[in-house]
Design a protein around this motif. Structure first.
Motif, PDB file in Angstrom:
ATOM      1  N   LEU A 145      19.380 -41.761  14.582  1.00  0.00           N
ATOM      2  CA  LEU A 145      19.674 -43.193  15.022  1.00  0.00           C
ATOM      3  C   LEU A 145      19.972 -42.852  16.545  1.00  0.00           C
ATOM      4  CD1 LEU A 145      19.817 -45.990  14.687  1.00  0.00           C
ATOM      5  CD2 LEU A 145      21.958 -45.939  13.852  1.00  0.00           C
ATOM      6  N   THR A 146      20.792 -42.005  16.851  1.00  0.00           N
ATOM      7  CA  THR A 146      21.036 -41.806  18.308  1.00  0.00           C
ATOM      8  C   THR A 146      19.829 -41.446  19.368  1.00  0.00           C
ATOM      9  OG1 THR A 146      23.126 -40.986  17.738  1.00  0.00           O
ATOM     10  CG2 THR A 146      22.639 -40.603  20.041  1.00  0.00           C
ATOM     11  N   ARG A 147      18.753 -40.816  18.895  1.00  0.00           N
ATOM     12  CA  ARG A 147      17.673 -40.485  19.524  1.00  0.00           C
ATOM     13  C   ARG A 147      17.039 -42.045  19.835  1.00  0.00           C
ATOM     14  NH1 ARG A 147      15.361 -35.573  19.621  1.00  0.00           N
ATOM     15  NH2 ARG A 147      16.188 -34.016  18.275  1.00  0.00           N
ATOM     16  N   VAL A 148      16.881 -42.857  18.787  1.00  0.00           N
ATOM     17  CA  VAL A 148      16.136 -44.160  19.146  1.00  0.00           C
ATOM     18  C   VAL A 148      16.968 -44.858  20.183  1.00  0.00           C
ATOM     19  CG1 VAL A 148      15.745 -46.486  18.003  1.00  0.00           C
ATOM     20  CG2 VAL A 148      15.281 -44.297  16.681  1.00  0.00           C
ATOM     21  N   VAL A 149      18.373 -44.985  20.129  1.00  0.00           N
ATOM     22  CA  VAL A 149      19.350 -45.714  20.865  1.00  0.00           C
ATOM     23  C   VAL A 149      19.162 -45.068  22.182  1.00  0.00           C
ATOM     24  CG1 VAL A 149      21.690 -45.869  21.368  1.00  0.00           C
ATOM     25  CG2 VAL A 149      20.984 -46.390  18.972  1.00  0.00           C
ATOM     26  N   VAL A 150      19.074 -43.969  22.601  1.00  0.00           N
ATOM     27  CA  VAL A 150      18.800 -43.181  23.845  1.00  0.00           C
ATOM     28  C   VAL A 150      17.665 -43.496  24.570  1.00  0.00           C
ATOM     29  CG1 VAL A 150      18.774 -40.953  25.229  1.00  0.00           C
ATOM     30  CG2 VAL A 150      20.422 -41.519  23.537  1.00  0.00           C
ATOM     31  N   ALA A 151      16.511 -43.490  23.764  1.00  0.00           N
ATOM     32  CA  ALA A 151      15.093 -44.141  24.283  1.00  0.00           C
ATOM     33  C   ALA A 151      15.186 -45.687  24.784  1.00  0.00           C
ATOM     34  CB  ALA A 151      14.155 -43.811  23.216  1.00  0.00           C
ATOM     35  N   VAL A 152      15.848 -46.197  23.904  1.00  0.00           N
ATOM     36  CA  VAL A 152      15.975 -47.649  24.327  1.00  0.00           C
ATOM     37  C   VAL A 152      16.734 -47.757  25.537  1.00  0.00           C
ATOM     38  CG1 VAL A 152      16.656 -50.195  23.599  1.00  0.00           C
ATOM     39  CG2 VAL A 152      15.635 -48.321  21.828  1.00  0.00           C
ATOM     40  N   ALA A 153      17.827 -47.336  25.625  1.00  0.00           N
ATOM     41  CA  ALA A 153      18.666 -47.515  26.889  1.00  0.00           C
ATOM     42  C   ALA A 153      18.006 -46.669  28.146  1.00  0.00           C
ATOM     43  CB  ALA A 153      20.090 -46.772  26.292  1.00  0.00           C
ATOM     44  N   LEU A 154      17.568 -45.744  27.954  1.00  0.00           N
ATOM     45  CA  LEU A 154      16.895 -45.304  29.089  1.00  0.00           C
ATOM     46  C   LEU A 154      15.721 -46.085  29.732  1.00  0.00           C
ATOM     47  CD1 LEU A 154      17.097 -41.321  28.435  1.00  0.00           C
ATOM     48  CD2 LEU A 154      18.544 -42.901  29.980  1.00  0.00           C
ATOM     49  N   GLY A 155      15.137 -46.712  28.833  1.00  0.00           N
ATOM     50  CA  GLY A 155      13.961 -47.363  29.191  1.00  0.00           C
ATOM     51  C   GLY A 155      14.338 -48.672  29.715  1.00  0.00           C
ATOM     52  N   ALA A 156      15.531 -49.425  29.108  1.00  0.00           N
ATOM     53  CA  ALA A 156      16.143 -50.466  29.990  1.00  0.00           C
ATOM     54  C   ALA A 156      16.634 -49.995  31.149  1.00  0.00           C
ATOM     55  CB  ALA A 156      17.135 -51.034  29.030  1.00  0.00           C
ATOM     56  N   LEU A 157      17.337 -49.042  31.239  1.00  0.00           N
ATOM     57  CA  LEU A 157      17.797 -48.774  32.785  1.00  0.00           C
ATOM     58  C   LEU A 157      16.814 -48.364  33.950  1.00  0.00           C
ATOM     59  CD1 LEU A 157      20.607 -46.409  31.670  1.00  0.00           C
ATOM     60  CD2 LEU A 157      20.883 -48.640  32.726  1.00  0.00           C
ATOM     61  N   GLY A 158      15.476 -47.914  33.436  1.00  0.00           N
ATOM     62  CA  GLY A 158      14.456 -47.906  34.336  1.00  0.00           C
ATOM     63  C   GLY A 158      13.743 -48.902  34.898  1.00  0.00           C
ATOM     64  N   THR A 159      14.018 -49.987  33.696  1.00  0.00           N
ATOM     65  CA  THR A 159      13.329 -51.097  33.900  1.00  0.00           C
ATOM     66  C   THR A 159      14.291 -51.974  35.115  1.00  0.00           C
ATOM     67  OG1 THR A 159      12.404 -51.399  31.951  1.00  0.00           O
ATOM     68  CG2 THR A 159      12.665 -53.559  33.122  1.00  0.00           C
ATOM     69  N   ALA A 275      21.840 -52.574  27.260  1.00  0.00           N
ATOM     70  CA  ALA A 275      23.165 -52.273  27.157  1.00  0.00           C
ATOM     71  C   ALA A 275      23.613 -52.449  25.716  1.00  0.00           C
ATOM     72  CB  ALA A 275      23.823 -53.339  27.770  1.00  0.00           C
ATOM     73  N   ALA A 276      23.068 -53.370  24.772  1.00  0.00           N
ATOM     74  CA  ALA A 276      23.483 -53.262  23.541  1.00  0.00           C
ATOM     75  C   ALA A 276      23.300 -51.920  22.661  1.00  0.00           C
ATOM     76  CB  ALA A 276      22.975 -54.294  22.840  1.00  0.00           C
ATOM     77  N   ALA A 277      22.059 -51.285  22.895  1.00  0.00           N
ATOM     78  CA  ALA A 277      21.660 -49.964  22.342  1.00  0.00           C
ATOM     79  C   ALA A 277      22.553 -48.905  22.829  1.00  0.00           C
ATOM     80  CB  ALA A 277      20.120 -50.005  22.764  1.00  0.00           C
ATOM     81  N   ALA A 278      22.621 -49.025  24.141  1.00  0.00           N
ATOM     82  CA  ALA A 278      23.555 -47.702  24.788  1.00  0.00           C
ATOM     83  C   ALA A 278      24.764 -47.813  24.104  1.00  0.00           C
ATOM     84  CB  ALA A 278      23.364 -48.060  26.263  1.00  0.00           C
ATOM     85  N   SER A 279      25.547 -48.789  24.283  1.00  0.00           N
ATOM     86  CA  SER A 279      26.886 -49.056  23.864  1.00  0.00           C
ATOM     87  C   SER A 279      26.927 -48.778  22.214  1.00  0.00           C
ATOM     88  CB  SER A 279      27.340 -50.609  24.067  1.00  0.00           C
ATOM     89  OG  SER A 279      27.243 -50.842  25.231  1.00  0.00           O
ATOM     90  N   LEU A 280      26.049 -49.082  21.543  1.00  0.00           N
ATOM     91  CA  LEU A 280      26.048 -48.606  20.010  1.00  0.00           C
ATOM     92  C   LEU A 280      25.763 -47.075  19.752  1.00  0.00           C
ATOM     93  CD1 LEU A 280      24.013 -51.434  18.166  1.00  0.00           C
ATOM     94  CD2 LEU A 280      26.540 -51.027  18.332  1.00  0.00           C
ATOM     95  N   GLY A 281      24.985 -46.629  20.638  1.00  0.00           N
ATOM     96  CA  GLY A 281      24.523 -44.947  20.635  1.00  0.00           C
ATOM     97  C   GLY A 281      26.005 -44.482  21.008  1.00  0.00           C
ATOM     98  N   ALA A 282      26.875 -44.816  21.917  1.00  0.00           N
ATOM     99  CA  ALA A 282      28.110 -44.083  22.228  1.00  0.00           C
ATOM    100  C   ALA A 282      29.211 -44.282  21.117  1.00  0.00           C
ATOM    101  CB  ALA A 282      28.478 -44.814  23.542  1.00  0.00           C
ATOM    102  N   LEU A 283      28.916 -45.662  20.587  1.00  0.00           N
ATOM    103  CA  LEU A 283      29.823 -46.004  19.366  1.00  0.00           C
ATOM    104  C   LEU A 283      29.699 -45.008  18.431  1.00  0.00           C
ATOM    105  CD1 LEU A 283      32.467 -47.414  18.127  1.00  0.00           C
ATOM    106  CD2 LEU A 283      30.546 -49.271  17.796  1.00  0.00           C
ATOM    107  N   LEU A 284      28.203 -44.984  17.972  1.00  0.00           N
ATOM    108  CA  LEU A 284      28.191 -44.044  16.772  1.00  0.00           C
ATOM    109  C   LEU A 284      28.570 -42.488  16.925  1.00  0.00           C
ATOM    110  CD1 LEU A 284      26.206 -43.920  14.448  1.00  0.00           C
ATOM    111  CD2 LEU A 284      24.417 -43.407  15.614  1.00  0.00           C
TER     112      LEU A 284
END
Length: 420
Positions: A145-159, A275-284
């Motif tokens: 699950l963390t792999r998915v979260v990190v990919a979403v977060a980095l994609g959003a940050l790049g955008t 942001a939501a994905a990154a925060s959830l990844g950190a929490l996980l």
């Protein structure tokens, strides 16, 4: 550890890097830049550089200690082995209370980007319960699950970075250090930004679940930290150029505010999802790391021994994770985000102070990095801790002293009971 009390070694290098990176990206990018800009103003980037130097020194200490002692618990174990039980307890207690505050901060950050203010606290509590349930199903599910979260977060940050620089009217003069910069402000911002770099600790605390830990853990810690530094630097420069230090300091959701300057309506939902994905990844990852330190402390009797139980099927410290989840739910219903960040930074800096002191005692056969780095780590941890906001220092010191007093009472009770 073996049998019913041991954890399973299921994580490889990629899993460990992702868990550490997921912890750092969620914490730093979406939660720490605004209070750090409030402290340092236009010298935010200097604070970021100092935080990165201290983090690297601490990372080298954690890496070589984890290679020598590949067990759950991180610096709690290293402090006990190298310095004695009281030092181990201090490290473990600071980690548990500091990172429990981090869990609350990440849950509140998720809610701040995901829902309107009136719904934020109950939604944050629900996120804590949901991710605790995920962790209870096993550490490999956490890594996937963390792999998915990190990919979403980095994609959003790049955008956001591309949109802000292309459509946000950036001014590079806002990035320059101005007359408002002071060393006390820079050190204070570095202490707050250190909160963002502490994710690599999750790798060390899960040493009992990593394959070939003597080789994997040092590599994973350095890779995760290096990638996080690059991400933070790019995002920090973008936020300063687009918003400026004053607007950044006043922002509750700086990435969303930077996206709003572009006038491109589609960017805002991308930011909020990221942001939501990154925060959830950190929490996980935080729940996984804190529960492993709790497990180690409970095994030694420094926390209630029932928390040392490991689930027979999923091989996770299920009682520790459930207890942690319940405590964090209480915190998200009662604390504020910026206060949680400062409190967490204080506890974690003391944790790494013990790590550096323990690494200083290692012999040449177990030393992988120059001893001078541990000296830098000791000085840096003390300097950053004492320059945090006064409320964070006083609150953190009070909780640390309460833990020390509690252990002293427990040890006295055991001695009296043993003589009876």
């Amino acid at each position: 550890m073996s049998g019913s009390t041991g954890l399973a070694r299921r994580l490889g290098l990629g899993d460990a890097v992702v868990i550490g990176l997921g912890s750092m990206v969620g914490a730093g990018v979406f939660a720490a830049f605004a209070p750090a800009a409030e402290a340092a103003g236009s010298a935010l980037l200097v604070g970021l550089a100092l935080a990165a130097v201290v983090a690297y020194a601490n990372a080298t200490a954690s890496a070589q200690l984890a290679a020598q002692y590949p067990a759950s618990g991180g610096t709690y174990v290293y402090g006990r082995e190298r310095l004695g039980p009281w030092w181990g307890f201090l490290a473990g207690w600071c980690f548990v209370v500091g990172k429990t505050a981090s869990c609350a901060a990440m849950a509140l950050t998720f809610a701040a980007y995901a829902v309107p203010p009136a719904w934020q606290r109950p939604v944050a509590a629900g996120a804590v319960l949901a991710l605790t349930a995920v962790n209870l199903r096993g550490i490999t599910r956490t890594a996937r699950l963390t792999r998915v979260v990190v990919a979403v977060a980095l994609g959003a940050l790049g955008t956001v970075v591309l949109a802000g620089l292309a459509g946000g009217d950036p001014s590079w003069g806002r990035v320059a250090i101005g007359a408002d910069a002071t060393w006390s402000g820079v050190l204070g911002s570095a202490g707050l930004l250190f909160f963002a770099f502490a994710g690599y600790a999750r790798i060390a605390t899960m040493g009992e679940e990593v394959r070939d830990p003597a080789r994997t853990i040092p590599r994973a810690i350095q890779l995760a930290l290096g990638l996080a530094v690059v991400v933070y630097a790019v995002v920090a420069v973008t936020l300063l150029a687009v918003l400026g230090p004053d607007a950044l300091a006043a922002s509750a959701a700086p990435l969303a505010d930077a996206a709003a300057t572009t006038g491109w309506g589609w960017v805002d939902p991308v930011v909020r999802v990221g942001a939501a994905a990154a925060s959830l990844g950190a929490l996980l990852a935080l729940v996984a790391g804190v529960s492993r330190t709790t497990l180690a402390m409970a095994r030694e009797g420094d926390l209630p021994r029932p928390l040392a139980a490991v689930h027979e099927r999923y091989r996770v410290p299920h009682r520790a994770e459930i207890a942690l989840g319940l405590v964090v739910v209480v915190l998200v219903l009662t604390v504020d985000l910026r206060g949680a960040i400062g409190f967490s930074s204080f506890g974690v800096l003391l944790y790494y102070l013990v790590a550096n002191l323990a690494a200083l005692t290692q012999d040449r056969a177990h030393r992988r990095f120059p001893r001078a780095l541990q000296v830098v780590g000791v000085v840096g941890c003390v300097a950053l801790a004492v320059t945090l906001p006064p409320a964070s220092v006083l609150g953190g010191a009070a909780v640390v002293l309460a833990g020390v007093a509690w252990r002293a009472v427990v040890l006295r009770a055991r001695r009296v009971g043993g003589r009876a």
